[in-house]
Write a protein that holds these residues in place. Sequence first.
Motif, mmCIF file in Angstrom:
data_model
loop_
_atom_site.group_PDB
_atom_site.id
_atom_site.type_symbol
_atom_site.label_atom_id
_atom_site.label_comp_id
_atom_site.label_asym_id
_atom_site.label_seq_id
_atom_site.Cartn_x
_atom_site.Cartn_y
_atom_site.Cartn_z
ATOM 1 N N TYR A 14 0.966 -1.425 -0.298
ATOM 2 C CA TYR A 14 -0.137 -0.160 0.005
ATOM 3 C C TYR A 14 0.784 1.394 -0.042
ATOM 4 N N LYS A 15 0.769 2.304 -1.396
ATOM 5 C CA LYS A 15 1.349 3.417 -1.767
ATOM 6 C C LYS A 15 2.898 2.813 -0.401
ATOM 7 N N ASP A 16 3.742 3.745 -0.403
ATOM 8 C CA ASP A 16 5.462 3.054 0.079
ATOM 9 C C ASP A 16 4.919 2.183 1.313
ATOM 10 N N HIS A 17 4.386 0.539 1.757
ATOM 11 C CA HIS A 17 4.608 0.133 2.408
ATOM 12 C C HIS A 17 4.578 -1.203 2.066
ATOM 13 N N SER A 18 5.406 -2.097 2.276
ATOM 14 C CA SER A 18 5.561 -3.130 1.307
ATOM 15 C C SER A 18 4.373 -4.385 2.255
ATOM 16 N N VAL A 42 0.784 2.027 8.824
ATOM 17 C CA VAL A 42 0.212 3.242 7.863
ATOM 18 C C VAL A 42 -0.171 4.552 9.225
ATOM 19 N N ASP A 46 -5.239 6.475 6.664
ATOM 20 C CA ASP A 46 -4.671 5.991 5.257
ATOM 21 C C ASP A 46 -5.030 4.604 5.991
ATOM 22 N N TYR A 50 -5.924 0.951 4.320
ATOM 23 C CA TYR A 50 -5.508 0.357 4.138
ATOM 24 C C TYR A 50 -5.540 -1.500 4.593
ATOM 25 N N ARG A 53 -7.793 -3.180 2.013
ATOM 26 C CA ARG A 53 -6.834 -4.303 1.335
ATOM 27 C C ARG A 53 -6.592 -5.403 1.617
#
Length: 75
Positions: A14-18, A42, A46, A50, A53
């Motif tokens: 999610y975005k810049d998180h693995s 996050v 967010d 998050y 998902r």
Amino acid sequence: NSEDVRCKCICPPYKDHSGNIYNKNVSQKDCDCLHVVEPMPVPGPDVEAYCLRCECKYEERSSVTIKVNNVILVA
């Protein structure tokens, strides 16, 4: 046995998180992202996006049966 139940949440990137997999011993009713994902990767705004998902599943198993099967297979 509390070790025979768990909630498993699989959260994709999610975005810049693995992506990550989270496990926690919680009741079936608490098997969701908000109760299992710790620490939350996050920031507050967010969290909802998050968690939507993430796929969380409640799992039960019998560790006694697993141990007996292992003994039989090894012998």
